[in-house]
Design an enzyme around this catalytic site. Structure first.
Site, PDB file in Angstrom:
ATOM      1  CD  GLU A  73     -27.415   1.954 -15.229  1.00  0.00           C
ATOM      2  OE1 GLU A  73     -26.602   2.254 -16.112  1.00  0.00           O
ATOM      3  OE2 GLU A  73     -27.241   2.160 -14.028  1.00  0.00           O
TER       4      GLU A  73
HETATM    5  C1  FAD Z   1     -31.695  -5.036  -8.764  1.00  0.00           C
HETATM    6  C2  FAD Z   1     -32.471  -4.158  -9.683  1.00  0.00           C
HETATM    7  C3  FAD Z   1     -32.269  -2.790  -9.648  1.00  0.00           C
HETATM    8  C4  FAD Z   1     -33.030  -1.942 -10.468  1.00  0.00           C
HETATM    9  N1  FAD Z   1     -32.905  -0.579 -10.340  1.00  0.00           N
HETATM   10  C5  FAD Z   1     -33.789   0.230 -10.992  1.00  0.00           C
HETATM   11  C6  FAD Z   1     -33.831   1.630 -10.723  1.00  0.00           C
HETATM   12  O1  FAD Z   1     -33.068   2.152  -9.915  1.00  0.00           O
HETATM   13  N2  FAD Z   1     -34.780   2.378 -11.348  1.00  0.00           N
HETATM   14  C7  FAD Z   1     -35.658   1.833 -12.247  1.00  0.00           C
HETATM   15  O2  FAD Z   1     -36.488   2.572 -12.777  1.00  0.00           O
HETATM   16  N3  FAD Z   1     -35.612   0.515 -12.555  1.00  0.00           N
HETATM   17  C8  FAD Z   1     -34.717  -0.301 -11.939  1.00  0.00           C
HETATM   18  N4  FAD Z   1     -34.695  -1.647 -12.198  1.00  0.00           N
HETATM   19  C9  FAD Z   1     -35.552  -2.182 -13.240  1.00  0.00           C
HETATM   20  C10 FAD Z   1     -34.769  -2.631 -14.463  1.00  0.00           C
HETATM   21  O3  FAD Z   1     -34.292  -1.514 -15.153  1.00  0.00           O
HETATM   22  C11 FAD Z   1     -35.707  -3.531 -15.271  1.00  0.00           C
HETATM   23  O4  FAD Z   1     -35.655  -4.789 -14.650  1.00  0.00           O
HETATM   24  C12 FAD Z   1     -35.337  -3.624 -16.716  1.00  0.00           C
HETATM   25  O5  FAD Z   1     -35.643  -2.427 -17.344  1.00  0.00           O
HETATM   26  C13 FAD Z   1     -36.058  -4.744 -17.443  1.00  0.00           C
HETATM   27  O6  FAD Z   1     -37.418  -4.685 -17.192  1.00  0.00           O
HETATM   28  P1  FAD Z   1     -38.188  -6.008 -16.727  1.00  0.00           P
HETATM   29  O7  FAD Z   1     -37.394  -6.639 -15.654  1.00  0.00           O
HETATM   30  O8  FAD Z   1     -39.590  -5.670 -16.435  1.00  0.00           O
HETATM   31  O9  FAD Z   1     -38.098  -6.964 -17.965  1.00  0.00           O
HETATM   32  P2  FAD Z   1     -39.097  -7.064 -19.211  1.00  0.00           P
HETATM   33  O10 FAD Z   1     -39.211  -5.748 -19.884  1.00  0.00           O
HETATM   34  O11 FAD Z   1     -40.343  -7.744 -18.763  1.00  0.00           O
HETATM   35  O12 FAD Z   1     -38.270  -8.031 -20.131  1.00  0.00           O
HETATM   36  C14 FAD Z   1     -38.130  -9.424 -19.845  1.00  0.00           C
HETATM   37  C15 FAD Z   1     -37.219 -10.029 -20.894  1.00  0.00           C
HETATM   38  O13 FAD Z   1     -37.749  -9.795 -22.206  1.00  0.00           O
HETATM   39  C16 FAD Z   1     -36.792  -9.110 -23.019  1.00  0.00           C
HETATM   40  N5  FAD Z   1     -37.503  -8.182 -23.892  1.00  0.00           N
HETATM   41  C17 FAD Z   1     -38.381  -7.213 -23.535  1.00  0.00           C
HETATM   42  N6  FAD Z   1     -38.797  -6.546 -24.619  1.00  0.00           N
HETATM   43  C18 FAD Z   1     -38.190  -7.101 -25.691  1.00  0.00           C
HETATM   44  C19 FAD Z   1     -38.214  -6.858 -27.095  1.00  0.00           C
HETATM   45  N7  FAD Z   1     -38.950  -5.883 -27.622  1.00  0.00           N
HETATM   46  N8  FAD Z   1     -37.439  -7.613 -27.888  1.00  0.00           N
HETATM   47  C20 FAD Z   1     -36.657  -8.598 -27.384  1.00  0.00           C
HETATM   48  N9  FAD Z   1     -36.602  -8.878 -26.065  1.00  0.00           N
HETATM   49  C21 FAD Z   1     -37.351  -8.146 -25.230  1.00  0.00           C
HETATM   50  C22 FAD Z   1     -35.898  -8.394 -22.026  1.00  0.00           C
HETATM   51  O14 FAD Z   1     -34.626  -8.110 -22.570  1.00  0.00           O
HETATM   52  C23 FAD Z   1     -35.824  -9.405 -20.903  1.00  0.00           C
HETATM   53  O15 FAD Z   1     -34.875 -10.380 -21.214  1.00  0.00           O
HETATM   54  C24 FAD Z   1     -33.939  -2.500 -11.397  1.00  0.00           C
HETATM   55  C25 FAD Z   1     -34.112  -3.884 -11.454  1.00  0.00           C
HETATM   56  C26 FAD Z   1     -33.415  -4.710 -10.604  1.00  0.00           C
HETATM   57  C27 FAD Z   1     -33.682  -6.174 -10.631  1.00  0.00           C
END
Ligand code: FAD
Length: 644
Positions: free
Chosen positions: A427
């Site tokens: 979120e």
């Molecule tokens: C258990 C679980 C439940 C989930 N439920 C849902 C759901 O119901 N629906 C849904 O759509 N998604 C869901 N998600 C997805 C979740 O919302 C994403 O994991 C989240 O948006 C982060 O995306 P990512 O994991 O790909 O991280 P990434 O975007 O790859 O980021 C990796 C790291 O880099 C940092 N980062 C990225 N961009 C920047 C920037 N510009 N500046 C500084 N730091 C940055 C992030 O903060 C993070 O620390 C779920 C994930 C999990 C694990």
């Protein structure tokens, strides 16, 4: 129609997509927005919006039922088996727990957001998997956007099913689209007659996806040409899992939330009627962001529930456990943790409930408060769990089942820790929340004065921006140094008045500092995340202090005088953090840290990683093969996937 490009979106494209989804106007006031502009608008939050006693009376039978249910739930078994028994899900359905906010006319309980977050707080205090099931359905799943953006016809079609307990899910994330939706690949192509859209793509980590009846699916509809440029369009669709082509490809398993119903969901030529578009073509991302403004109020309340549960564990254990001649809680190191834990838990509740009460009062823009609440409470909650584990010592690390087997109380601190950690990621991760808040914090200055500080501005642009911004800055800037608020003593806050005066002074200081940072860095400020994030954190601390003081004042007037000591201690600690952030705003070590990070990323320091074992194989099998074999339970194959 333009086919989506295969390459990942460039930084500019990512920014353009995020900007196009941003709400640019502020129709209603916001305490937090004013705060980042250096203006302390206490009148917006004080006196604390009163408790709605009629709503509390309406909510009581449901909350009592839910409390009774939670007392009976065996969360250890849910964690161990990784499954929520169907009987429990049915019981939740029967009490209306999937339709808490759905209006009564559609069969829901018709209760308020405040009741909803309190229900989620109660569930989170014991069971992360259950709260994921309920809140993914109602905070981000179909009911919330349907309530905000649904047509009457859509409401009539979907609300009654949802109120009866049809589980729903929100599908945005994809392999390449995590924090950055510009990389979204799922497409929704209109049929020739325009009556339907055909969805193709794969969604990752979709909570409730493995058992949802209804999804909100975000997909790319054809790009639109705006001023000669292709603009990516993301649209939200309501998709029924019974539609041919919806398939659960994998059920996913995590560090915590062991029974979360989360999966990879494949959409293969899924034909969805145009009437299932929520809000309008191309408005999907904006819809997601607006939905999350209220959706984000759930996690802060849940985090508070978790913090309260930990406080109870730590308090009891710190008195019960005697080492070195006295209860461990009397050793100063542990006593400090206990005091901070209690004070922070109080502030977390103040933040969550104030943000929700402001939302309920209406005519108030909640987006910054909700983002601060999500960021602040999840980070503080995590520290509280960490401290509780420390206070429990070895028992904190031991699994509850193991404790029980050797005759000790089955206190699941390690489960709480596993379940909680994801709150700082989904979120909107902490970093994305800080970026979101920072964007709004600098917005007013960027709109007015960006052209003055932009190196490539022409003289004409510079002069025009100066003419536009001078009237504002002529009054705004001097009054960020000397303000009328300075003359106020805030005596009605009694012992807390000194903290309110601190907030007023430091709000002006923050406004000036953000302005100075813009003048210092110009457009480069947006790349100075460390500076911006410290400014964001100062604002978050000042908001939490304000919420704590206002809540303590309200509670003290009702006779709960203990609240003053909690708010006072919280504010004393928060002041130290604020002062520290101001002292280090420009981060004397920032440039050096960045330089070293680049060197590490280039592999120049990889020599440090010698002498360690490689990850990547388990049980002698390549990880990918295990995933193939085990990620879908036999019972799920076919049934949940909708495959005959
Ligand atoms: C258990 C679980 C439940 C989930 N439920 C849902 C759901 O119901 N629906 C849904 O759509 N998604 C869901 N998600 C997805 C979740 O919302 C994403 O994991 C989240 O948006 C982060 O995306 P990512 O994991 O790909 O991280 P990434 O975007 O790859 O980021 C990796 C790291 O880099 C940092 N980062 C990225 N961009 C920047 C920037 N510009 N500046 C500084 N730091 C940055 C992030 O903060 C993070 O620390 C779920 C994930 C999990 C694990």
């Amino acid at each position: 129609m333009t086919e989506p490009a295969e390459a990942l979106a460039t930084e500019k494209e990512a920014r353009d997509v995020a900007e196009s989804a941003r709400e640019t106007e502020w129709e209603h006031p916001s305490f937090a927005r004013e705060l980042y502009l250096g203006r302390f608008r206490l009148d917006l939050i004080h006196p604390h919006p009163p408790e709605d006693t009629a709503e509390a009376a309406r909510a009581k039978p449901f909350l009592d039922k839910l409390a009774d249910f939670m007392a009976r739930v065996n969360s250890e078994e849910i964690d161990r088996t990784g499954e929520i028994p169907e009987a429990l899900v049915q019981e939740l359905r029967d009490m209306g727990a999937f339709g808490i906010k759905i209006p009564k006319e559609y069969g829901g309980l018709g209760l308020s957001q405040m009741t909803y977050i309190r229900a989620m707080e109660l569930v989170t205090s014991k069971d992360g998997s259950l709260v994921a099931l309920l809140s993914a359905s109602q905070s981000i799943g179909v009911p919330q956007p349907l309530k905000l953006f649904g047509t009457d016809d859509q409401k009539r079609r979907f609300f009654p099913r949802l109120a009866k307990g049809a589980i729903s899910a929100f599908a945005l994330t994809e392999v390449d689209a995590g924090s950055d939706p510009a990389n979204m690949r799922t497409t929704a192509t209109p049929t020739e007659d325009g009556a339907h859209f055909v969805i193709n793509g794969e969604k990752l980590w979709c909570t409730n996806g493995t058992r949802a009846e209804l999804f909100v699916v975000m997909a790319r509809t054809p790009d639109r040409e705006v001023k000669g440029k292709n603009v990516k369009q993301i649209t939200a669709f309501i998709v029924d899992s019974a539609m041919p082509g919806v398939e659960v490809k994998h059920r996913l398993r995590f560090m915590g939330l062991k029974a979360i119903e989360n999966g990879v969901i494949r959409f293969d030529n899924v034909k969805v009627p145009r009437e299932n578009i929520l809000w309008g073509e191309g408005k999907g991302l904006k819809l997601a962001l607006i939905t999350l403004n209220t959706g984000r109020l759930t996690l802060p309340a849940g985090a508070t529930g978790g913090a309260k549960a930990m406080l109870r564990v730590a308090r009891k254990w710190a008195m019960e456990r005697v080492q070195w001649g006295q209860p461990i809680g009397k050793h100063e190191a542990v006593a400090q943790m206990i005091a901070k834990m209690a004070a922070n838990t109080f502030a977390m509740e103040a933040v969550a409930e104030l943000a929700t009460a402001l939302y309920e009062r209406g005519n108030y823009d909640i987006r910054l408060e909700a983002a601060i609440a999500k960021l602040y409470n999840t980070e503080h909650g995590w520290r509280i769990i960490d401290d509780t584990l420390q206070i429990r010592g070895g028992r904190g690390y031991e699994m509850a089942e193991s404790l029980a087997r050797r005759g000790e109380e089955a206190i699941p601190v390690e489960r709480a820790m596993r379940d909680f950690r994801i709150n700082l990621i989904f979120e909107g991760s902490s970093e994305i929340m800080r970026l979101f808040i920072a964007r709004e914090a600098v917005d007013h200055h960027f709109k007015l004065a960006f052209d003055i500080v932009k190196p490539e501005s022409s003289m004409k642009e510079r002069l025009s921006a100066m003419a536009k911004s001078t009237p504002f800055y002529l009054t705004w800037y001097p009054s960020r140094w000397v303000g009328a608020g300075q003359l106020k003593r805030y005596g009605e806050f009694g012992k807390l008045a000194t903290h309110v005066r601190f907030i007023e002074r430091n709000t002006r200081h923050l406004g000036r500092s953000i302005f100075h940072a813009m003048v210092r860095y110009g457009p480069k400020l947006e790349r100075k995340q460390a500076v911006l994030f410290r400014a964001v954190d100062i604002g978050a601390e000042l908001f939490a202090m304000s919420a704590a003081c206002v809540r303590a004042d309200m509670l003290a007037k009702k006779g709960q005088t203990g609240a003053i000591a909690l708010a006072d201690t919280f504010c004393r600690e928060a002041r130290l953090r604020v002062q520290n952030h101001f002292r280090n705003l420009y981060g004397p070590n920032d440039a050096n840290l960045y330089k070293l990070a680049m060197s590490v990323l280039k592999g120049e320091q990889a020599w440090l990683e010698q002498g360690i074992a490689a990850y990547g194989t388990e049980m002698g099998l390549p990880v990918a093969q295990i995933a193939q074999e085990e990620s879908v339970r036999p019972s799920e194959r076919g049934v949940l996937a909708g495959i005959p």
